[in-house]
Write an enzyme that holds these catalytic residues in place. Structure first.
Site, PDB file in Angstrom:
ATOM      1  N   HIS A   1       3.633  15.250 -58.293  1.00 22.71           N
ATOM      2  CA  HIS A   1       3.274  14.447 -59.471  1.00 22.71           C
ATOM      3  C   HIS A   1       3.563  12.957 -59.250  1.00 22.71           C
ATOM      4  CE1 HIS A   1       1.599  15.205 -63.337  1.00 22.71           C
ATOM      5  NE2 HIS A   1       2.685  15.108 -64.069  1.00 22.71           N
TER       6      HIS A   1
ATOM      7  N   TYR B   1       7.926   7.522 -67.967  1.00 21.06           N
ATOM      8  CA  TYR B   1       7.586   8.904 -67.601  1.00 21.06           C
ATOM      9  C   TYR B   1       6.083   9.103 -67.727  1.00 21.06           C
ATOM     10  CZ  TYR B   1      12.488  10.032 -67.159  1.00 21.06           C
ATOM     11  OH  TYR B   1      13.803  10.048 -66.753  1.00 21.06           O
TER      12      TYR B   1
ATOM     13  N   TYR C   1      12.554  13.556 -59.038  1.00 22.60           N
ATOM     14  CA  TYR C   1      11.087  13.546 -58.999  1.00 22.60           C
ATOM     15  C   TYR C   1      10.524  12.800 -57.785  1.00 22.60           C
ATOM     16  CZ  TYR C   1      11.542  14.879 -63.902  1.00 22.60           C
ATOM     17  OH  TYR C   1      11.862  15.526 -65.067  1.00 22.60           O
TER      18      TYR C   1
ATOM     19  N   ASN D   1      -2.020  14.432 -68.374  1.00 20.35           N
ATOM     20  CA  ASN D   1      -1.380  13.777 -69.516  1.00 20.35           C
ATOM     21  C   ASN D   1      -1.169  12.277 -69.323  1.00 20.35           C
ATOM     22  OD1 ASN D   1      -1.278  16.085 -71.118  1.00 20.35           O
ATOM     23  ND2 ASN D   1       0.644  16.741 -70.195  1.00 20.35           N
TER      24      ASN D   1
ATOM     25  N   ASN E   1       3.884  11.109 -69.120  1.00 22.08           N
ATOM     26  CA  ASN E   1       3.110  11.355 -70.333  1.00 22.08           C
ATOM     27  C   ASN E   1       3.002  10.153 -71.257  1.00 22.08           C
ATOM     28  OD1 ASN E   1       2.919  13.876 -69.243  1.00 22.08           O
ATOM     29  ND2 ASN E   1       4.134  14.894 -70.796  1.00 22.08           N
TER      30      ASN E   1
END
Length: 186
Positions: free
Chosen positions: A20, A64, A15, A112, A66
């Site tokens: 993001h 993470y 990631y 989120n 969310n």
């Protein structure tokens, strides 16, 4: 004066350079300016930088995206930082690439990470710095888009915009959100 600056993203090398993870990238840049190193701590990688008599506690949640609210709420309480001194850096598909927009509060707009912070801290009355990542994806493919790496063209421009985001963070803590918004929001 203490500030909690939360850069949102996901942990893990897969990631690292995704759209993001722009919150992580901005905080990495800011920490680097002050030769500060992130250390693994409760629910986040954390470091502190001092600027003009203020302490900026930078966190990159390890929960993470969310579940970002868990880390933000924990550190807000642990450090006794009022919500008006919290700033969350996040990606935003509704803004063109590299457009930066600071807000004193607002809706999660379907993000989120922001939704979870609102739920964990009891409302949307915290500042956010939205970093535009554009929306160049086919309908129904938003998740794939935000979890993909920046294009070569975007990557070439990225550092300039990340540096501006870091300036906005320091401005938030030194001259306040109102003056920062009028100086930097375009």
């Amino acid at each position: 004066m203490k500030y909690l600056i939360a850069g949102l993203g996901n942990i893990g090398p897969e990631y690292e350079l995704t759209r993001h993870n722009i919150g992580f990238l901005v905080l990495d840049f800011l920490a680097g300016k002050f030769d500060a190193d992130f250390k693994s701590d409760r629910l986040a990688f954390k470091c502190e930088v001092k600027h003009k008599g203020r302490s900026f506690h930078l966190i990159k949640p390890t929960t993470y995206m969310n579940l970002s609210g868990k880390a933000v709420n924990y550190w807000m309480k642990q450090l006794k930082i009022p919500k008006e001194n919290i700033l969350v850096i996040t990606d935003d598909v509704s803004l063109p690439f590299a457009r930066l927009r600071m807000r004193a509060k607002g809706s999660s707009a379907g993000h989120n990470g922001l939704k979870d912070i609102e739920a964990a801290t009891g409302g949307n009355n915290f500042a956010r710095l939205k970093f535009g990542i554009g929306n160049d994806y086919p309908q129904g493919r938003q998740v794939d888009y935000v979890l993909s790496n920046f294009s070569k063209g975007e990557f070439a421009e990225l550092e300039t915009h990340i540096e501006r985001a870091a300036e906005m963070i320091l401005s938030f803590g030194t001259i306040g959100i109102g003056r920062t918004m009028s100086q930097f929001n375009s």
